[in-house]
Design a protein around this motif. Structure first.
Motif, PDB file in Angstrom:
ATOM      1  N   LEU A   1      -0.861  16.520   4.871  1.00 46.25           N
ATOM      2  CA  LEU A   1      -0.037  15.930   3.808  1.00 46.25           C
ATOM      3  C   LEU A   1       0.768  14.763   4.350  1.00 46.25           C
ATOM      4  N   PHE A   2       1.296  14.922   5.555  1.00 52.10           N
ATOM      5  CA  PHE A   2       2.072  13.840   6.176  1.00 52.10           C
ATOM      6  C   PHE A   2       1.177  12.632   6.467  1.00 52.10           C
ATOM      7  N   ALA A   3      -0.044  12.884   6.919  1.00 47.31           N
ATOM      8  CA  ALA A   3      -0.947  11.796   7.299  1.00 47.31           C
ATOM      9  C   ALA A   3      -1.249  10.864   6.146  1.00 47.31           C
ATOM     10  N   VAL A   4      -1.351  11.408   4.944  1.00 48.88           N
ATOM     11  CA  VAL A   4      -1.826  10.602   3.806  1.00 48.88           C
ATOM     12  C   VAL A   4      -0.722  10.228   2.828  1.00 48.88           C
ATOM     13  N   HIS A   5       0.517  10.634   3.083  1.00 53.26           N
ATOM     14  CA  HIS A   5       1.581  10.389   2.105  1.00 53.26           C
ATOM     15  C   HIS A   5       1.766   8.880   1.879  1.00 53.26           C
ATOM     16  N   PRO A   6       1.668   8.403   0.639  1.00 48.66           N
ATOM     17  CA  PRO A   6       1.726   6.961   0.362  1.00 48.66           C
ATOM     18  C   PRO A   6       3.067   6.311   0.688  1.00 48.66           C
ATOM     19  N   VAL A   7       4.134   7.090   0.758  1.00 49.76           N
ATOM     20  CA  VAL A   7       5.436   6.485   1.034  1.00 49.76           C
ATOM     21  C   VAL A   7       5.492   5.917   2.454  1.00 49.76           C
ATOM     22  N   HIS A   8       4.503   6.277   3.281  1.00 52.27           N
ATOM     23  CA  HIS A   8       4.467   5.795   4.660  1.00 52.27           C
ATOM     24  C   HIS A   8       3.856   4.400   4.788  1.00 52.27           C
ATOM     25  N   THR A   9       3.298   3.856   3.726  1.00 50.00           N
ATOM     26  CA  THR A   9       2.554   2.599   3.865  1.00 50.00           C
ATOM     27  C   THR A   9       3.436   1.455   4.355  1.00 50.00           C
ATOM     28  N   GLU A  10       4.693   1.413   3.908  1.00 46.11           N
ATOM     29  CA  GLU A  10       5.564   0.330   4.381  1.00 46.11           C
ATOM     30  C   GLU A  10       5.803   0.445   5.875  1.00 46.11           C
ATOM     31  N   ALA A  11       6.001   1.665   6.357  1.00 45.54           N
ATOM     32  CA  ALA A  11       6.263   1.857   7.780  1.00 45.54           C
ATOM     33  C   ALA A  11       5.036   1.580   8.638  1.00 45.54           C
TER      34      ALA A  11
ATOM     35  N   PRO B   1       5.042   9.631  -5.305  1.00 45.96           N
ATOM     36  CA  PRO B   1       5.085   8.225  -4.882  1.00 45.96           C
ATOM     37  C   PRO B   1       4.145   7.339  -5.707  1.00 45.96           C
ATOM     38  N   VAL B   2       4.434   7.251  -6.998  1.00 44.64           N
ATOM     39  CA  VAL B   2       3.580   6.466  -7.896  1.00 44.64           C
ATOM     40  C   VAL B   2       3.988   5.000  -7.876  1.00 44.64           C
ATOM     41  N   VAL B   3       5.289   4.750  -8.069  1.00 43.91           N
ATOM     42  CA  VAL B   3       5.811   3.379  -8.089  1.00 43.91           C
ATOM     43  C   VAL B   3       6.414   3.072  -6.731  1.00 43.91           C
ATOM     44  N   LEU B   4       5.752   2.207  -5.977  1.00 44.87           N
ATOM     45  CA  LEU B   4       6.223   1.807  -4.652  1.00 44.87           C
ATOM     46  C   LEU B   4       6.414   0.301  -4.622  1.00 44.87           C
TER      47      LEU B   4
ATOM     48  N   SER C   1      -5.744  22.443  -6.108  1.00 45.78           N
ATOM     49  CA  SER C   1      -4.656  21.513  -6.449  1.00 45.78           C
ATOM     50  C   SER C   1      -4.180  20.769  -5.201  1.00 45.78           C
ATOM     51  N   MET C   2      -4.058  21.493  -4.077  1.00 50.60           N
ATOM     52  CA  MET C   2      -3.628  20.853  -2.839  1.00 50.60           C
ATOM     53  C   MET C   2      -4.667  19.851  -2.350  1.00 50.60           C
ATOM     54  N   LEU C   3      -5.933  20.215  -2.466  1.00 48.74           N
ATOM     55  CA  LEU C   3      -6.998  19.288  -2.072  1.00 48.74           C
ATOM     56  C   LEU C   3      -6.977  18.040  -2.944  1.00 48.74           C
ATOM     57  N   LEU C   4      -6.782  18.263  -4.247  1.00 48.50           N
ATOM     58  CA  LEU C   4      -6.705  17.131  -5.168  1.00 48.50           C
ATOM     59  C   LEU C   4      -5.501  16.243  -4.841  1.00 48.50           C
ATOM     60  N   LEU C   5      -4.375  16.856  -4.491  1.00 47.90           N
ATOM     61  CA  LEU C   5      -3.185  16.091  -4.121  1.00 47.90           C
ATOM     62  C   LEU C   5      -3.454  15.242  -2.880  1.00 47.90           C
TER      63      LEU C   5
ATOM     64  N   TRP D   1      -6.023   8.071  -1.713  1.00 49.44           N
ATOM     65  CA  TRP D   1      -6.408   6.902  -2.525  1.00 49.44           C
ATOM     66  C   TRP D   1      -5.223   5.963  -2.712  1.00 49.44           C
ATOM     67  N   LYS D   2      -4.053   6.507  -3.005  1.00 52.24           N
ATOM     68  CA  LYS D   2      -2.858   5.698  -3.212  1.00 52.24           C
ATOM     69  C   LYS D   2      -2.467   4.963  -1.933  1.00 52.24           C
ATOM     70  N   THR D   3      -2.599   5.621  -0.804  1.00 53.25           N
ATOM     71  CA  THR D   3      -2.269   4.996   0.478  1.00 53.25           C
ATOM     72  C   THR D   3      -3.188   3.822   0.766  1.00 53.25           C
ATOM     73  N   VAL D   4      -4.497   4.042   0.612  1.00 54.74           N
ATOM     74  CA  VAL D   4      -5.451   2.953   0.846  1.00 54.74           C
ATOM     75  C   VAL D   4      -5.184   1.796  -0.103  1.00 54.74           C
ATOM     76  N   SER D   5      -4.909   2.110  -1.354  1.00 54.23           N
ATOM     77  CA  SER D   5      -4.621   1.075  -2.343  1.00 54.23           C
ATOM     78  C   SER D   5      -3.339   0.322  -2.006  1.00 54.23           C
ATOM     79  N   GLN D   6      -2.318   1.064  -1.589  1.00 52.73           N
ATOM     80  CA  GLN D   6      -1.033   0.424  -1.276  1.00 52.73           C
ATOM     81  C   GLN D   6      -1.115  -0.432  -0.018  1.00 52.73           C
ATOM     82  N   ASN D   7      -2.016  -0.081   0.894  1.00 51.16           N
ATOM     83  CA  ASN D   7      -2.193  -0.912   2.100  1.00 51.16           C
ATOM     84  C   ASN D   7      -2.605  -2.326   1.746  1.00 51.16           C
ATOM     85  N   ASN D   8      -3.407  -2.468   0.689  1.00 53.46           N
ATOM     86  CA  ASN D   8      -3.861  -3.805   0.283  1.00 53.46           C
ATOM     87  C   ASN D   8      -2.700  -4.709  -0.106  1.00 53.46           C
ATOM     88  N   VAL D   9      -1.616  -4.095  -0.548  1.00 50.03           N
ATOM     89  CA  VAL D   9      -0.429  -4.863  -0.929  1.00 50.03           C
ATOM     90  C   VAL D   9       0.162  -5.577   0.280  1.00 50.03           C
ATOM     91  N   TRP D  10       0.002  -4.982   1.459  1.00 53.16           N
ATOM     92  CA  TRP D  10       0.625  -5.511   2.678  1.00 53.16           C
ATOM     93  C   TRP D  10      -0.299  -6.432   3.470  1.00 53.16           C
TER      94      TRP D  10
END
Length: 863
Positions: A143-153, A317-320, A432-436, A442-451
């Motif tokens: 869960l920590f590895a893929v959490h999208p809030v980490h993309t800025e860091a 972490p939908v709106v980042l 549900s956990m697997l889906l999360l 997906w959100k992390t990979v997508s958010q990386n493109n922003v940077w």
């Protein structure tokens, strides 16, 4: 070492048992998959200031400056410093550059590897100190590895401070736990089994603080974990017994550790405050609006709501966004604000979790909730505005460390639900956990493109938070840098409509308007908002200087330097103003002071070099040009200036090498034309033609370049091509005086003196305003008339030349020659002597005077 008694719980179904090596491999692969697209990213946003523009990061900079300056390269004692002291992070950037240069991919690769290391170390920490089941520790790390809030860091290179601090945080925690011995009985607290591990934890915790300030919170986590987990069985036993008289002696080992940690933290915090120069960082209202509110209730409600907002970012972490300042989160100004419900909900959740911790401690069950709370709350305290004002509203990168606690709590909750949900419920929870995990990935990979680039980052800010004035301002700056001025003006105006007191947006609008009156109004409005805005002072000073209001301009530029002593452009402008007023000593003093305060500013060294050339200090100028290039290896302007200086000293070979070095940086006209001139003046006409043709291709409408090309063709013996090219230039620009002069020279070389004379007549018909140019034309006209044996007309042309320019010695000599030929020896002597006064070393003049002497003697003898 022990972490206390652990209860057995069912593992989460759906996760196959894996060996430790396999688990680490899966985590590493997942981190790489999620962040591999960030490797294509540029250095953006804060990366530019912390790395590209930070003098302390450069390989040649002093190591001492890393430990005396802040994270952005400013002196810690400076009023404008953010007081962020992170020397170890800066050292990691220096090492990056030493091994891989400024190539962004290596910076991003290090961040990705550090995130992988943190993820694996978190799993190990959870296995040893949190969960009994390795599946739960593994799931926490997933869960920590893929959490999208980490993309800025992770994707933002500056976020390395948070990642590296988190890594050291975990190492410190593990080292501290290892230093505490086993609890062998309920009659005694565990002793300090390994003093070396305890000292190592102090060193690692200090290193965490020297990477980022939040790293110091690990000491609080260690002491509380020691008391409530490592020592809790003995403490609970003695506190509940009827004889607590010997409690102090029994608690002695823990108290010694706690006293050591507390005393050490007090010492390093004192040193930290000393490094800050006894002052806190100065932030503006737009950095943290709530902290500037005069109402205590507004500050309390807003800061409380921000806690729930950060919790929501961790939960969903939908709106980042890279920036949450200036209008992103309006102040909570009343108790009736609906957002207070979120604050109350968070308070309720935290209360329930706290009660759960107390209950677990009393029943001596588990400590997952306690550790999750410690890891969640303590690292966030420095960002909470609880003890001091911070320079942001919300910053996703500061959630990197607290997210460890979030992941522990979520997985603990999942485990508890699985233990009571039954088979089908557990299967549903596992899905549900697997889906999360998939959604977060997906959100992390997508958010990386922003940077990936500045434009992508700033455009994402506009899409995500269109009501945020700061994102409009940043995007406008990007557009301005790219020459997209109309779009930039639109976004500056949008920023001002959202936040009318945005002084920097007002100032930058002034730089884009074409009207001096409008620009002045913008600058003065910016100064009304912020009288200490050094760039508005600088811009207004330069504007008034261009209008001839030197005294007021001088005062404004001095104020700009007063409020921004490290603003190199202001030193250059003030020194240039003094130089224009012939106040060379004062100009020199300003440049020297500027270089003292901004020793790493390449432009300042280059501008000082130009000043030194103008004042005859060529050797010293060369040293400053070279210093500019050393500071900024791509500073082609300094290379060209150095080449021109060497060319003026006839050091053509060295000058050519500098011009060519500049061309390796950029193949601009400003570099090509001086190289072409060098080739032309040294007789290398083919190379000159090649260079000028390239320049003409870059600027096809430049008259000067085509004229230079025609001149080279003319001297290279390709007169027909030169004539055609010159006539083509004249057809486009009939007022080109130099074109007519070149055309006259071409005709004269062919012996077509009539056509040469006609070309000069066309030039004179343009009535050039420069007197010296008209004098040269009349002189050339006289030469052509003399070739046509029209001596009287030639004499009149020479006469007009000397009337316009009395210092034209050759015209005086030619007038003397005409009178000499006509037999008027007295007048000829007068003209020769006038020419000799202007050119006393001329052998030809002396020979002509000697001829006159012999003629006059012969005539006198004959008489």
């Amino acid at each position: 070492m022990t972490a206390g008694w652990r209860e057995k719980r069912p593992a989460v179904p759906g996760l196959p048992p894996l060996q430790p090596g396999a688990r680490h491999a899966v985590l590493a692969a997942l981190c790489v998959l999620c962040y591999s697209n960030s490797l294509r990213g540029e250095l953006v946003h804060d990366d530019v200031w912390a790395i590209v523009n930070n003098p302390d990061v450069r390989p040649g900079s002093s190591l001492w400056s890393v430990f005396s300056d802040d994270f952005w390269g400013k002196r810690m004692g400076d009023n404008t410093s953010h007081k962020s002291y992170r020397p170890l992070c800066i050292l990691s950037f220096k090492l990056n550059i030493l091994l891989g240069g400024m190539t962004p991919v290596y910076f991003h690769a290090v961040n990705m590897c550090l995130h992988t290391a943190v993820t694996c170390l978190l799993m190990y920490t959870c296995e040893r100190c949190v969960f009994q089941e390795t599946h739960l520790a593994f799931l926490t790390a997933l869960l920590f590895a893929v959490h999208p809030v980490h993309t800025e860091a992770v994707s933002g290179v500056v976020g390395r401070a948070d990642i590296l601090a988190c890594l050291l945080f975990l190492l410190t925690f593990l080292s501290y736990v290892r230093s505490v011995g086993r609890c062998v009985s309920e009659d005694a607290l565990p002793s300090t089994e390994s003093p070396g591990s305890l000292l190592l934890s102090l060193l690692l915790g200090t290193s965490a603080m020297l990477v980022k300030e939040t790293g110091i919170t690990v000491f609080g986590v260690c002491v509380v974990y020691d008391a409530l987990v490592l020592c809790r069985r003995s403490l609970t036993h003695h506190l509940s017994s009827s004889r607590p008289s010997g409690l102090v002696n029994i608690c002695s080992p823990f108290m010694k550790r706690a006293a050591l940690i507390s005393g050490y933290v007090l010492i390093i915090m004192s040193v930290r405050l000393w490094l800050m120069g006894g002052s806190m960082p100065l932030f503006s209202e737009q950095d943290n609006p709530a902290s500037f509110s005069p109402h205590v209730l507004t500050r309390f409600l807003t800061f409380s709501y921000l806690l729930s907002f950060n919790a929501w970012l961790l939960l969903t972490p939908v709106v980042l966004c890279y920036d949450w300042q200036v209008g992103s989160i309006p102040l909570v100004e009343s108790l009736g604000d609906v957002r207070n419900m979120a604050t109350m909900l968070l308070a309720g959740v935290m209360l329930v979790l706290s009660l759960r911790c107390i209950s677990s401690l009393q029943r001596q069950e588990g400590w997952e909730v306690l550790v999750g709370m410690l890891f969640l709350v303590f690292p966030f305290i420095p960002a909470s505005n609880l003890f001091f004002r911070v320079g942001f509203v919300v910053a996703e990168r500061v959630l990197y460390m607290p997210s460890m606690g979030y992941c522990i709590l979520v997985v603990h909750g999942m485990g508890r639900l699985c233990s009571v949900a039954g088979r089908w419920g557990t299967t549903l929870l596992s899905v549900s956990m697997l889906l999360l995990l998939l959604i977060f990935s997906w959100k992390t990979v997508s958010q990386n493109n922003v940077w990936l680039s500045r434009e992508a980052l700033f455009r994402s800010g506009i899409r995500t938070l269109p009501h945020n004035a700061k994102v409009h301002y940043n995007y406008a700056n990007f557009l301005k840098d790219g020459g997209r001025y109309e779009e930039a003006i639109h976004h500056y105006n949008t920023a001002l409509s959202l936040y009318p007191r945005h002084a920097s947006a007002m100032n930058n609008l002034g730089t884009l308007t074409g009207s001096p009156e409008e620009a002045e109004l913008y600058y003065r409005n910016a100064l009304d908002i912020n009288p200490q805005h050094n760039r508005a002072l600088f811009n207004l000073g330069n504007l008034l200087r261009s209008q001839g209001k030197d005294q007021e301009a001088q005062a404004l530029l001095k104020d700009s330097l007063h409020y921004g002593p490290h603003f190199a452009d202001a030193y250059s402008s003030l020194a240039s103003l003094y130089a224009e007023q012939k106040r060379f000593a004062e100009a020199n003093d300003v440049y020297v002071k500027g270089i003292e305060n901004c020793p790493d500013n390449s432009d300042l060294h280059n501008n000082y070099g130009v000043f030194l050339v103008d004042t005859g200090e060529g050797e010293l100028a060369a040293a400053h040009y070279q210093q500019a290039v050393q500071l900024k290896p791509a500073h082609y302007v300094a290379m060209v200036n150095l080449g021109r200086l060497l060319r003026s000293s006839n050091d053509n070979e060295e000058a050519e090498s500098w011009f060519k070095r500049a061309l390796q940086v950029t193949r601009k006209v400003d570099v090509l034309t001086p190289l072409g001139a060098l080739y032309y003046n040294t007789g290398r006409y083919q190379e000159a033609l090649q260079v000028y043709r390239e320049a003409a291709a870059l600027q096809p409408h430049s008259t000067d370049i085509w004229l230079a090309l025609a001149q080279v063709l003319a001297v290279a013996g390709r007169g027909a091509e030169a004539e055609k090219m010159t006539l083509d230039i004249i057809s486009r620009e009939s007022s080109c005086i130099e074109c007519y002069r070149l055309l006259s020279a071409i005709y004269s070389k062919r012996g077509n003196y009539t056509q040469a004379l006609q070309a000069l007549d066309w030039a004179l018909q343009q009535n050039p305003p420069d007197i010296s140019v008209r004098a040269e034309l009349y002189f050339s006209q006289g030469n052509q008339l003399r070739e046509l044996q029209q001596l009287d007309r030639a004499f009149q042309s020479y006469k007009q030349a000397v009337e316009l320019n009395p210092d034209q010695s050759q015209a005086w000599m030619n007038m003397g020659g005409i009178q000499h030929i006509k037999g008027d020896y007295a007048t000829a002597r007068m003209y020769y002597q006038r020419a000799l006064l202007l050119n006393p070393g001329s052998k030809l003049l002396k020979e002509n005077l000697a001829k006159l002497d012999r003629l006059e003697k012969r005539l006198a003898g004959g008489a």
